[in-house]
Design a protein around this motif. Structure first.
Motif, PDB file in Angstrom:
ATOM      1  N   LEU A 235       0.853  -1.189   0.000  1.00 38.01           N
ATOM      2  CA  LEU A 235       0.000   0.000   0.000  1.00 38.01           C
ATOM      3  C   LEU A 235       0.886   1.236   0.000  1.00 38.01           C
ATOM      4  N   PRO A 236       0.402   2.353  -0.516  1.00 34.67           N
ATOM      5  CA  PRO A 236       1.179   3.583  -0.388  1.00 34.67           C
ATOM      6  C   PRO A 236       1.344   3.963   1.087  1.00 34.67           C
ATOM      7  N   LEU A 237       2.412   4.688   1.387  1.00 35.23           N
ATOM      8  CA  LEU A 237       2.618   5.164   2.764  1.00 35.23           C
ATOM      9  C   LEU A 237       1.422   6.032   3.158  1.00 35.23           C
ATOM     10  N   HIS A 238       0.822   5.731   4.311  1.00 37.42           N
ATOM     11  CA  HIS A 238      -0.347   6.497   4.739  1.00 37.42           C
ATOM     12  C   HIS A 238      -0.390   6.628   6.260  1.00 37.42           C
ATOM     13  N   GLY A 239      -1.059   7.705   6.699  1.00 40.57           N
ATOM     14  CA  GLY A 239      -1.327   7.909   8.116  1.00 40.57           C
ATOM     15  C   GLY A 239      -2.801   7.644   8.384  1.00 40.57           C
ATOM     16  N   HIS A 240      -3.236   7.943   9.602  1.00 39.17           N
ATOM     17  CA  HIS A 240      -4.604   7.605  10.007  1.00 39.17           C
ATOM     18  C   HIS A 240      -5.237   8.772  10.742  1.00 39.17           C
ATOM     19  N   THR A 241      -6.562   8.847  10.678  1.00 38.14           N
ATOM     20  CA  THR A 241      -7.254   9.948  11.340  1.00 38.14           C
ATOM     21  C   THR A 241      -7.924   9.492  12.631  1.00 38.14           C
ATOM     22  N   GLY A 242      -7.626   8.299  13.066  1.00 39.80           N
ATOM     23  CA  GLY A 242      -8.166   7.772  14.315  1.00 39.80           C
ATOM     24  C   GLY A 242      -7.636   6.365  14.487  1.00 39.80           C
ATOM     25  N   ALA A 243      -8.264   5.603  15.370  1.00 41.26           N
ATOM     26  CA  ALA A 243      -7.824   4.228  15.593  1.00 41.26           C
ATOM     27  C   ALA A 243      -8.080   3.388  14.347  1.00 41.26           C
ATOM     28  N   GLU A 244      -7.223   2.391  14.138  1.00 41.36           N
ATOM     29  CA  GLU A 244      -7.430   1.440  13.045  1.00 41.36           C
ATOM     30  C   GLU A 244      -7.098   0.044  13.556  1.00 41.36           C
ATOM     31  N   LEU A 245      -8.015  -0.880  13.344  1.00 37.94           N
ATOM     32  CA  LEU A 245      -7.797  -2.290  13.693  1.00 37.94           C
ATOM     33  C   LEU A 245      -7.786  -3.101  12.412  1.00 37.94           C
ATOM     34  N   THR A 246      -6.756  -3.913  12.238  1.00 36.86           N
ATOM     35  CA  THR A 246      -6.641  -4.757  11.046  1.00 36.86           C
ATOM     36  C   THR A 246      -6.524  -6.209  11.479  1.00 36.86           C
ATOM     37  N   VAL A 247      -7.282  -7.096  10.847  1.00 36.33           N
ATOM     38  CA  VAL A 247      -7.141  -8.535  11.084  1.00 36.33           C
ATOM     39  C   VAL A 247      -6.725  -9.191   9.773  1.00 36.33           C
ATOM     40  N   VAL A 248      -5.724 -10.052   9.839  1.00 37.66           N
ATOM     41  CA  VAL A 248      -5.289 -10.786   8.645  1.00 37.66           C
ATOM     42  C   VAL A 248      -6.182 -12.015   8.487  1.00 37.66           C
ATOM     43  N   LEU A 249      -6.805 -12.129   7.308  1.00 35.55           N
ATOM     44  CA  LEU A 249      -7.708 -13.260   7.053  1.00 35.55           C
ATOM     45  C   LEU A 249      -7.009 -14.366   6.263  1.00 35.55           C
ATOM     46  N   THR A 250      -6.143 -13.979   5.330  1.00 41.29           N
ATOM     47  CA  THR A 250      -5.332 -14.972   4.613  1.00 41.29           C
ATOM     48  C   THR A 250      -3.944 -14.378   4.387  1.00 41.29           C
ATOM     49  N   GLY A 251      -2.947 -15.253   4.240  1.00 38.45           N
ATOM     50  CA  GLY A 251      -1.603 -14.795   3.919  1.00 38.45           C
ATOM     51  C   GLY A 251      -0.982 -14.009   5.054  1.00 38.45           C
ATOM     52  N   ALA A 252      -0.221 -12.983   4.707  1.00 35.62           N
ATOM     53  CA  ALA A 252       0.496 -12.201   5.715  1.00 35.62           C
ATOM     54  C   ALA A 252       0.890 -10.859   5.116  1.00 35.62           C
ATOM     55  N   PHE A 253       1.152  -9.887   6.005  1.00 34.39           N
ATOM     56  CA  PHE A 253       1.748  -8.639   5.551  1.00 34.39           C
ATOM     57  C   PHE A 253       2.795  -8.203   6.557  1.00 34.39           C
ATOM     58  N   THR A 254       3.692  -7.348   6.111  1.00 33.03           N
ATOM     59  CA  THR A 254       4.683  -6.795   7.024  1.00 33.03           C
ATOM     60  C   THR A 254       4.672  -5.278   6.901  1.00 33.03           C
ATOM     61  N   ASP A 255       5.035  -4.603   7.980  1.00 35.31           N
ATOM     62  CA  ASP A 255       5.356  -3.182   7.931  1.00 35.31           C
ATOM     63  C   ASP A 255       6.460  -2.952   8.947  1.00 35.31           C
ATOM     64  N   ALA A 256       6.773  -1.702   9.234  1.00 38.19           N
ATOM     65  CA  ALA A 256       7.918  -1.424  10.104  1.00 38.19           C
ATOM     66  C   ALA A 256       7.757  -2.040  11.491  1.00 38.19           C
ATOM     67  N   SER A 257       6.509  -2.330  11.898  1.00 40.12           N
ATOM     68  CA  SER A 257       6.298  -2.849  13.254  1.00 40.12           C
ATOM     69  C   SER A 257       6.379  -4.368  13.319  1.00 40.12           C
ATOM     70  N   GLY A 258       6.463  -5.059  12.172  1.00 38.44           N
ATOM     71  CA  GLY A 258       6.610  -6.515  12.233  1.00 38.44           C
ATOM     72  C   GLY A 258       5.820  -7.234  11.172  1.00 38.44           C
ATOM     73  N   GLU A 259       5.692  -8.554  11.373  1.00 38.88           N
ATOM     74  CA  GLU A 259       4.969  -9.397  10.424  1.00 38.88           C
ATOM     75  C   GLU A 259       3.642  -9.827  11.046  1.00 38.88           C
ATOM     76  N   PHE A 260       2.592  -9.750  10.256  1.00 41.97           N
ATOM     77  CA  PHE A 260       1.250 -10.095  10.735  1.00 41.97           C
ATOM     78  C   PHE A 260       0.705 -11.214   9.866  1.00 41.97           C
TER      79      PHE A 260
END
Lengths: 59, 202
Positions: free
Chosen positions: B139-164
């Motif tokens: 995804l493009p680098l982005h910020g947030h305007t409030g809380a965001e909760l993400t759940v991984v349903l298939t596969g995996a993703f990584t960002d600077a905070s780790g692998e999910f």
């Protein structure tokens, strides 16, 4: 659990009561108590850590 | 299945237990909880706290207690029926949206990135949507305007905070900017619940 809740400092017990009993979202608690959102969250976190420790002792 | 390593913040879970999370955040929480035995245990403890509070003295300000809202009314109970549902959507989503993972009507946002928005109740605040990342796409680098909760349903993703990975929850607020990268072999499908729109950077 009751004892652990009673032992909480007033500021922590108040945010827990507002969250669980009055059903206020965090931002609403922050508005009600005129506190920053981060302060509300840190008080809730501290309160839960204490009550949870009491629960662990019971198990 | 692989052990779940990333969980909601205890304060988020407390709000879920108290029934005070907004509709999209509550939906994401119920999906994670349906996949996570550890958080189901935490929720039981929090419910004990809630029950104890209902029998306790008024707060120091002297307010009268009212009953805790039933969380089950929001998006299904935390029954754990997402655990064995590897090929479909976790129980809370399947029940409420009648979708299977392979039937999601994806809308292409960018090369290797697709989205499908889920409808919320009239007047509900925030956003709830699926994001699919092709293997190795980000995804493009982005910020947030409030809380965001993400759940991984298939596969995996990584960002600077780790692998999910599948079942993991990322619980972030508006102080975080990130650029999730889909797993190089599997890509990922994520359920994203946000209090407000994301902000593209750069």
């Amino acid at each position: 659990v009751q004892a652990a809740l009673s032992a909480l400092p007033d500021d922590q017990r108040d945010v827990v009561m507002l969250a669980f009993v009055e059903g206020l979202a965090h931002h609403a608690i922050a508005e009600r108590l005129s506190l920053p959102l981060g302060t509300v969250k840190s008080r809730l976190r501290l309160a839960y850590q204490k009550v949870r420790a009491a629960l662990e002792d019971l198990k | 299945m692989t052990a779940i390593r990333h969980h909601p913040d205890s304060v988020t879970l407390m709000s879920f237990a108290a029934g005070t999370l907004s509709e999209p955040l509550s939906a994401a929480c119920s999906v994670h909880v349906s996949m996570c035995a550890q958080c189901r245990g935490e929720l039981r403890d929090m419910e004990l706290v809630g029950a104890a509070l209902l029998g306790s003295a008024p707060m120091s300000g002297g307010r009268v207690a009212v009953p805790v809202k039933p969380r089950e009314a929001q998006l299904g109970a935390h029954t754990g029926d997402g655990v064995g549902n590897r090929d479909g959507l976790p129980g809370p989503l399947a029940r409420n949206y009648g979708l299977a993972l392979d039937q999601i009507p994806w809308k292409r946002l960018a090369p290797g990135v697709w989205q499908h928005r889920l409808e919320l109740s009239p007047g509900a605040q925030g956003e709830l949507y699926f994001i699919k990342l092709a293997p190795g796409f980000r995804l493009p680098l982005h910020g947030h305007t409030g809380a965001e909760l993400t759940v991984v349903l298939t596969g995996a993703f990584t960002d600077a905070s780790g692998e999910f990975r599948r079942g993991d929850m990322q619980d972030i607020d508006n102080s975080i900017e990130h650029q999730p990268l889909g797993d190089r072999e599997e890509g990922c499908i994520r359920l994203v619940a946000a209090e407000g729109p994301y902000l593209l950077k750069g």
